[in-house]
Design a protein around this motif. Structure first.
Motif, PDB file in Angstrom:
ATOM      1  N   THR A  54     -67.386  31.067 -10.528  1.00 42.89           N
ATOM      2  CA  THR A  54     -67.929  32.315  -9.991  1.00 42.89           C
ATOM      3  C   THR A  54     -67.766  32.430  -8.477  1.00 42.89           C
ATOM      4  O   THR A  54     -67.904  33.523  -7.928  1.00 42.89           O
ATOM      5  CB  THR A  54     -69.421  32.443 -10.339  1.00 42.89           C
ATOM      6  OG1 THR A  54     -70.122  31.290  -9.838  1.00 42.89           O
ATOM      7  CG2 THR A  54     -69.612  32.544 -11.847  1.00 42.89           C
ATOM      8  N   LYS A  55     -67.494  31.329  -7.798  1.00 40.76           N
ATOM      9  CA  LYS A  55     -67.279  31.360  -6.354  1.00 40.76           C
ATOM     10  C   LYS A  55     -65.815  31.068  -6.073  1.00 40.76           C
ATOM     11  O   LYS A  55     -65.293  30.036  -6.505  1.00 40.76           O
ATOM     12  CB  LYS A  55     -68.180  30.352  -5.649  1.00 40.76           C
ATOM     13  CG  LYS A  55     -69.660  30.683  -5.742  1.00 40.76           C
ATOM     14  CD  LYS A  55     -70.505  29.697  -4.945  1.00 40.76           C
ATOM     15  CE  LYS A  55     -71.980  30.066  -5.003  1.00 40.76           C
ATOM     16  NZ  LYS A  55     -72.821  29.122  -4.215  1.00 40.76           N
ATOM     17  N   LEU A  56     -65.168  31.991  -5.353  1.00 43.00           N
ATOM     18  CA  LEU A  56     -63.728  31.882  -5.150  1.00 43.00           C
ATOM     19  C   LEU A  56     -63.356  32.153  -3.695  1.00 43.00           C
ATOM     20  O   LEU A  56     -64.064  32.853  -2.978  1.00 43.00           O
ATOM     21  CB  LEU A  56     -62.991  32.879  -6.046  1.00 43.00           C
ATOM     22  CG  LEU A  56     -63.253  32.740  -7.546  1.00 43.00           C
ATOM     23  CD1 LEU A  56     -63.707  34.066  -8.107  1.00 43.00           C
ATOM     24  CD2 LEU A  56     -62.028  32.275  -8.276  1.00 43.00           C
ATOM     25  N   ASN A  57     -62.215  31.605  -3.305  1.00 42.67           N
ATOM     26  CA  ASN A  57     -61.640  31.877  -1.994  1.00 42.67           C
ATOM     27  C   ASN A  57     -60.299  32.580  -2.197  1.00 42.67           C
ATOM     28  O   ASN A  57     -59.448  32.106  -2.952  1.00 42.67           O
ATOM     29  CB  ASN A  57     -61.444  30.588  -1.210  1.00 42.67           C
ATOM     30  CG  ASN A  57     -62.769  29.947  -0.820  1.00 42.67           C
ATOM     31  OD1 ASN A  57     -63.669  30.618  -0.334  1.00 42.67           O
ATOM     32  ND2 ASN A  57     -62.903  28.650  -1.051  1.00 42.67           N
ATOM     33  N   ALA A  58     -60.142  33.712  -1.521  1.00 38.02           N
ATOM     34  CA  ALA A  58     -58.965  34.552  -1.712  1.00 38.02           C
ATOM     35  C   ALA A  58     -58.160  34.653  -0.418  1.00 38.02           C
ATOM     36  O   ALA A  58     -58.728  34.686   0.683  1.00 38.02           O
ATOM     37  CB  ALA A  58     -59.389  35.942  -2.164  1.00 38.02           C
ATOM     38  N   TYR A  59     -56.846  34.751  -0.578  1.00 36.73           N
ATOM     39  CA  TYR A  59     -55.933  34.865   0.565  1.00 36.73           C
ATOM     40  C   TYR A  59     -54.970  36.009   0.301  1.00 36.73           C
ATOM     41  O   TYR A  59     -54.379  36.097  -0.781  1.00 36.73           O
ATOM     42  CB  TYR A  59     -55.153  33.562   0.737  1.00 36.73           C
ATOM     43  CG  TYR A  59     -54.160  33.567   1.876  1.00 36.73           C
ATOM     44  CD1 TYR A  59     -54.580  33.374   3.186  1.00 36.73           C
ATOM     45  CD2 TYR A  59     -52.801  33.747   1.638  1.00 36.73           C
ATOM     46  CE1 TYR A  59     -53.668  33.362   4.242  1.00 36.73           C
ATOM     47  CE2 TYR A  59     -51.877  33.738   2.680  1.00 36.73           C
ATOM     48  CZ  TYR A  59     -52.327  33.538   3.979  1.00 36.73           C
ATOM     49  OH  TYR A  59     -51.416  33.531   5.012  1.00 36.73           O
ATOM     50  N   GLN A  60     -54.842  36.901   1.274  1.00 31.57           N
ATOM     51  CA  GLN A  60     -53.882  38.000   1.127  1.00 31.57           C
ATOM     52  C   GLN A  60     -52.629  37.642   1.929  1.00 31.57           C
ATOM     53  O   GLN A  60     -52.679  37.521   3.154  1.00 31.57           O
ATOM     54  CB  GLN A  60     -54.469  39.330   1.601  1.00 31.57           C
ATOM     55  CG  GLN A  60     -53.620  40.513   1.169  1.00 31.57           C
ATOM     56  CD  GLN A  60     -54.432  41.743   0.815  1.00 31.57           C
ATOM     57  OE1 GLN A  60     -55.642  41.659   0.616  1.00 31.57           O
ATOM     58  NE2 GLN A  60     -53.794  42.891   0.717  1.00 31.57           N
ATOM     59  N   SER A  61     -51.537  37.452   1.222  1.00 29.28           N
ATOM     60  CA  SER A  61     -50.314  36.933   1.829  1.00 29.28           C
ATOM     61  C   SER A  61     -49.413  38.045   2.348  1.00 29.28           C
ATOM     62  O   SER A  61     -48.211  38.068   2.090  1.00 29.28           O
ATOM     63  CB  SER A  61     -49.576  36.028   0.846  1.00 29.28           C
ATOM     64  OG  SER A  61     -49.534  36.582  -0.454  1.00 29.28           O
ATOM     65  N   SER A  62     -50.008  38.994   3.084  1.00 30.82           N
ATOM     66  CA  SER A  62     -49.246  40.027   3.776  1.00 30.82           C
ATOM     67  C   SER A  62     -48.730  39.448   5.088  1.00 30.82           C
ATOM     68  O   SER A  62     -49.022  38.297   5.435  1.00 30.82           O
ATOM     69  CB  SER A  62     -50.141  41.233   4.061  1.00 30.82           C
ATOM     70  OG  SER A  62     -51.182  40.866   4.960  1.00 30.82           O
ATOM     71  N   SER A  63     -47.984  40.227   5.850  1.00 33.88           N
ATOM     72  CA  SER A  63     -47.445  39.720   7.110  1.00 33.88           C
ATOM     73  C   SER A  63     -48.542  39.434   8.134  1.00 33.88           C
ATOM     74  O   SER A  63     -48.414  38.507   8.941  1.00 33.88           O
ATOM     75  CB  SER A  63     -46.439  40.722   7.689  1.00 33.88           C
ATOM     76  OG  SER A  63     -47.060  41.973   7.934  1.00 33.88           O
ATOM     77  N   ARG A  64     -49.657  40.187   8.084  1.00 31.00           N
ATOM     78  CA  ARG A  64     -50.765  39.942   9.018  1.00 31.00           C
ATOM     79  C   ARG A  64     -51.686  38.840   8.517  1.00 31.00           C
ATOM     80  O   ARG A  64     -52.384  38.213   9.310  1.00 31.00           O
ATOM     81  CB  ARG A  64     -51.579  41.224   9.233  1.00 31.00           C
ATOM     82  CG  ARG A  64     -50.881  42.273  10.086  1.00 31.00           C
ATOM     83  CD  ARG A  64     -51.733  43.525  10.202  1.00 31.00           C
ATOM     84  NE  ARG A  64     -52.978  43.278  10.911  1.00 31.00           N
ATOM     85  CZ  ARG A  64     -53.213  43.654  12.176  1.00 31.00           C
ATOM     86  NH1 ARG A  64     -52.275  44.276  12.866  1.00 31.00           N
ATOM     87  NH2 ARG A  64     -54.376  43.423  12.747  1.00 31.00           N
ATOM     88  N   THR A  65     -51.715  38.632   7.229  1.00 28.65           N
ATOM     89  CA  THR A  65     -52.557  37.652   6.532  1.00 28.65           C
ATOM     90  C   THR A  65     -54.045  37.938   6.722  1.00 28.65           C
ATOM     91  O   THR A  65     -54.448  38.615   7.657  1.00 28.65           O
ATOM     92  CB  THR A  65     -52.265  36.190   6.946  1.00 28.65           C
ATOM     93  OG1 THR A  65     -52.735  35.960   8.285  1.00 28.65           O
ATOM     94  CG2 THR A  65     -50.784  35.888   6.842  1.00 28.65           C
ATOM     95  N   GLY A  66     -54.838  37.379   5.822  1.00 32.90           N
ATOM     96  CA  GLY A  66     -56.285  37.502   5.909  1.00 32.90           C
ATOM     97  C   GLY A  66     -56.919  36.777   4.737  1.00 32.90           C
ATOM     98  O   GLY A  66     -56.240  36.446   3.751  1.00 32.90           O
ATOM     99  N   SER A  67     -58.207  36.506   4.836  1.00 39.40           N
ATOM    100  CA  SER A  67     -58.877  35.748   3.777  1.00 39.40           C
ATOM    101  C   SER A  67     -60.330  36.158   3.661  1.00 39.40           C
ATOM    102  O   SER A  67     -60.897  36.765   4.578  1.00 39.40           O
ATOM    103  CB  SER A  67     -58.785  34.244   4.064  1.00 39.40           C
ATOM    104  OG  SER A  67     -59.451  33.933   5.282  1.00 39.40           O
TER     105      SER A  67
END
Length: 265
Positions: free
Chosen positions: A226-239
């Motif tokens: 139920t607890k997750l860590n997410a990463y957005q792999s766009s050019s600017r990145t973010g989490s």
């Protein structure tokens, strides 16, 4: 009109997802707000107005349309309120009268969003080709968000996607966007994703919090946690970190203010 630019889901300037936060001192009509969002050109511009105490109305506009929910613009708006008031909690009310509860947790901001279901769907080959995907692992659809979810097997392929946006927008009608996701190849994250939405906003949203209304539950069910860590792999990145709690999802992230000024109306 007091206006701020904030980079959301990051603790570094010029990373994450930039949002504009506008604090109008009078009522603005939809046409004016839409024109301001188009002028600024960010994937979202938020308009916030204090109702009473720590309760605010909030509206979100892409350069093209108004949308009911936006994670990174909510985070940006919360950052400005926390930095300019003594509040440590906020209640936002959106255009659909959905209440969003926000609290300050150290240097981070915790947002409570609703959870939406997904359903089975078909994805046309034209969309798959336009996205540049070689093989689909799964596909779902979020009817409330009008977003197609496509899971692929490789985080490397996800990061390297270079869609043909002209072909993409012509491959499907009646949706807001296409989200592509994969299990993470980085031990610090559970899953990665990218969000393409030329139908309703910009070609690619650098970091997207609103999709966690269905994406967190998708991965929570798949990974049995139920607890997750997410990463957005766009050019600017973010989490961001997320937590699924029955019909609610909590999104935890940071934001950095990069500009403060006056928008002349």
């Amino acid at each position: 009109m007091k206006t701020y630019f904030v980079d959301s889901f990051t603790n570094e300037k010029f990373k994450g997802n930039p949002a504009a936060v506008c604090l109008p001192n009078r009522e603005l009509d939809i046409t004016t707000m839409q024109s301001i969002a188009a002028e600024i050109g960010f994937s979202e511009t938020a308009f916030i107005k204090q109702i009473k105490d720590n309760t605010y109305s909030i509206r979100f506009f892409t350069p093209k349309i108004e949308i009911p929910l936006c994670g990174h613009a909510t985070l940006a708006s919360s950052k400005i309120i926390f930095d300019t008031t003594l509040f440590d909690t906020i209640k936002f009310i959106n255009c659909n009268n959905i209440e969003l509860f926000i609290e300050k947790v150290g240097t981070k901001i915790k947002m409570q969003f609703p959870v939406y279901e997904t359903e089975e769907t078909e994805v046309p080959q034209k969309m798959i080709d336009a996205l540049g995907i070689s093989k689909i692992a799964n596909k779902r659809y979020s009817p409330i968000n009008k977003i197609i979810l496509i899971e692929i097997e490789s985080a490397i392929e996800l990061a390297n996607l270079a869609p043909d946006f002209t072909a993409l927008i012509n491959s499907y009608t009646g949706i807001n966007g296409a989200l592509v996701t994969a299990i993470s190849d980085n031990e610090n994250f559970d899953f990665q994703y990218r969000y393409f939405w030329p139908w309703a906003g910009t070609n690619e949203d650098p970091v997207t919090g609103g999709v966690q209304t269905f994406l967190t539950k998708y991965w929570a069910t798949k990974l049995n946690k139920t607890k997750l860590n997410a990463y957005q792999s766009s050019s600017r990145t973010g989490s961001m970190s997320t937590e699924l709690l029955q019909d609610k999802v909590f999104i935890l992230g940071e934001a950095v203010t990069v500009l403060e000024g006056e928008f002349i109306l």
